[in-house]
Design a protein around this motif. Sequence first.
Motif, short mmCIF file in Angstrom:
data_model
loop_
_atom_site.label_atom_id
_atom_site.label_comp_id
_atom_site.label_asym_id
_atom_site.label_seq_id
_atom_site.Cartn_x
_atom_site.Cartn_y
_atom_site.Cartn_z
N ARG A 1 -7.87 7.54 5.54
CA ARG A 1 -8.66 6.99 6.65
C ARG A 1 -9.62 8.03 7.18
O ARG A 1 -9.20 9.05 7.72
CB ARG A 1 -7.72 6.60 7.79
CG ARG A 1 -6.94 5.34 7.54
CD ARG A 1 -6.32 4.88 8.84
NE ARG A 1 -5.38 3.81 8.62
CZ ARG A 1 -4.39 3.50 9.45
NH1 ARG A 1 -4.22 4.20 10.55
NH2 ARG A 1 -3.58 2.51 9.18
N VAL B 1 0.85 -1.20 0.00
CA VAL B 1 0.00 0.00 0.00
C VAL B 1 0.88 1.24 0.00
O VAL B 1 1.78 1.38 0.83
CB VAL B 1 -0.93 0.03 1.24
CG1 VAL B 1 -1.70 1.33 1.31
CG2 VAL B 1 -1.89 -1.16 1.21
N HIS C 1 -2.45 0.90 -4.13
CA HIS C 1 -1.29 0.03 -4.08
C HIS C 1 -0.23 0.48 -5.08
O HIS C 1 -0.53 1.15 -6.06
CB HIS C 1 -1.70 -1.42 -4.36
CG HIS C 1 -2.73 -1.91 -3.41
ND1 HIS C 1 -4.08 -1.77 -3.65
CD2 HIS C 1 -2.61 -2.48 -2.19
CE1 HIS C 1 -4.76 -2.26 -2.62
NE2 HIS C 1 -3.89 -2.69 -1.71
N GLU D 1 -2.93 5.69 1.72
CA GLU D 1 -4.14 5.27 2.41
C GLU D 1 -4.86 6.49 2.97
O GLU D 1 -4.24 7.35 3.60
CB GLU D 1 -3.80 4.29 3.55
CG GLU D 1 -5.03 3.81 4.28
CD GLU D 1 -4.76 2.70 5.29
OE1 GLU D 1 -3.60 2.25 5.40
OE2 GLU D 1 -5.73 2.31 5.96
N GLU E 1 -16.02 0.73 -4.82
CA GLU E 1 -14.85 0.29 -5.58
C GLU E 1 -15.25 -0.64 -6.71
O GLU E 1 -15.98 -1.60 -6.49
CB GLU E 1 -13.89 -0.48 -4.67
CG GLU E 1 -13.28 0.39 -3.61
CD GLU E 1 -12.01 -0.25 -3.06
OE1 GLU E 1 -11.58 0.18 -1.99
OE2 GLU E 1 -11.46 -1.17 -3.72
N ASP F 1 -12.59 6.36 3.05
CA ASP F 1 -11.51 5.40 3.29
C ASP F 1 -11.15 4.72 1.97
O ASP F 1 -12.05 4.27 1.27
CB ASP F 1 -11.98 4.25 4.21
CG ASP F 1 -12.39 4.73 5.58
OD1 ASP F 1 -11.53 5.28 6.28
OD2 ASP F 1 -13.57 4.55 5.94
N PHE F 2 -9.88 4.65 1.66
CA PHE F 2 -9.45 3.81 0.54
C PHE F 2 -7.94 3.63 0.60
O PHE F 2 -7.24 4.32 1.34
CB PHE F 2 -9.87 4.40 -0.80
CG PHE F 2 -9.24 5.72 -1.14
CD1 PHE F 2 -8.02 5.78 -1.81
CD2 PHE F 2 -9.86 6.91 -0.80
CE1 PHE F 2 -7.44 6.99 -2.11
CE2 PHE F 2 -9.29 8.12 -1.09
CZ PHE F 2 -8.07 8.16 -1.75
N LYS F 3 -7.46 2.66 -0.20
CA LYS F 3 -6.02 2.40 -0.30
C LYS F 3 -5.63 2.39 -1.76
O LYS F 3 -6.42 1.96 -2.61
CB LYS F 3 -5.70 1.02 0.29
CG LYS F 3 -5.87 0.94 1.79
CD LYS F 3 -5.61 -0.47 2.29
CE LYS F 3 -5.86 -0.51 3.81
NZ LYS F 3 -5.85 -1.88 4.32
#
Length: 226
Positions: free
Chosen positions: A7, A2, A31, A5, A220, A27-29
């Motif tokens: 939050r 990741v 990569h 990020e 997503e 919220d998401f990540k």
Amino acid sequence: EVILEARGLGKVYQGAQGDTEALRGIDFKVHRREFVCVIGPSGCGKSTLIRILAGLEQATSGEILLDGAPVKGPGRDRGMVFQGYSLFPWLTVKGNVMFGPLMNGSSRGTAEQHAREWLELVGLSKFADAYPHQLSGGMRQRVAIARALVNQPRILLMDEPFGALDAQTRSKMQTHLLDIWRNLDVTVLFITHDLDEAIYLADRILVLKAHPGEVQELIEVPVPRP
Ligand code: ADP
Ligand code: ADP
């Protein structure tokens, strides 16, 4: 791995006519080497989100982690490309790309060498000594991409970078950006309101849905590449 990020990101703008809640509980990540697009209707908070990620705007709540460490404020680790041509008009193409390295303390020689390499990568070597106003819209955005990448950011943040271009140029720029992305160790977060553009570019699409007075949703959608 990741890279980025978010939050619980929230943003409330305070104004004379009252408060505007632009983001709530996001919220998401992202990569490493991913190409993520964020889509959503006008006013849903896309620009606010990317401006917070870039450190140009302060979140009201939540936090951003880059490589696991909280970030506040802008930094070289995030490269930014805007829709508007944010090039310095008084500097040449090469001067625009050299600006970042010079600010970071590189010598003129090193800055110029890196600028030349990136201009070659975006196909603008021949225009190194031209001024932004002498270039087409697509070429200016290629300079903006070179200028963002020369600092070797961890992530490239793009806010509707091709939104002002005609359809044919936009399509060329999309192909060009994907070429760059495939050939480099680069991670992209790309904002657009154009679903076709998002489907063409992204590995994953984050759909930002905002209903006034209701909780914002981030949905997503994976977009497998052929
Ligand atoms: P998008 O990029 O998806 O069109 P924005 O992030 O620009 O959405 O805007 C989200 C909401 O926040 C909108 O209601 C907008 O009017 C409001 N907004 C954006 N920027 C500001 C600001 N600087 N001051 C007050 N309200 C703002
Ligand atoms: P863009 O898609 O970046 O706007 P175009 O391909 O439409 O650029 O080209 C605009 C003009 O600039 C055309 O006359 C084109 O021949 C010229 N041009 C664009 N890129 C280059 C390049 N790398 N070398 C030489 N000429 C170029």
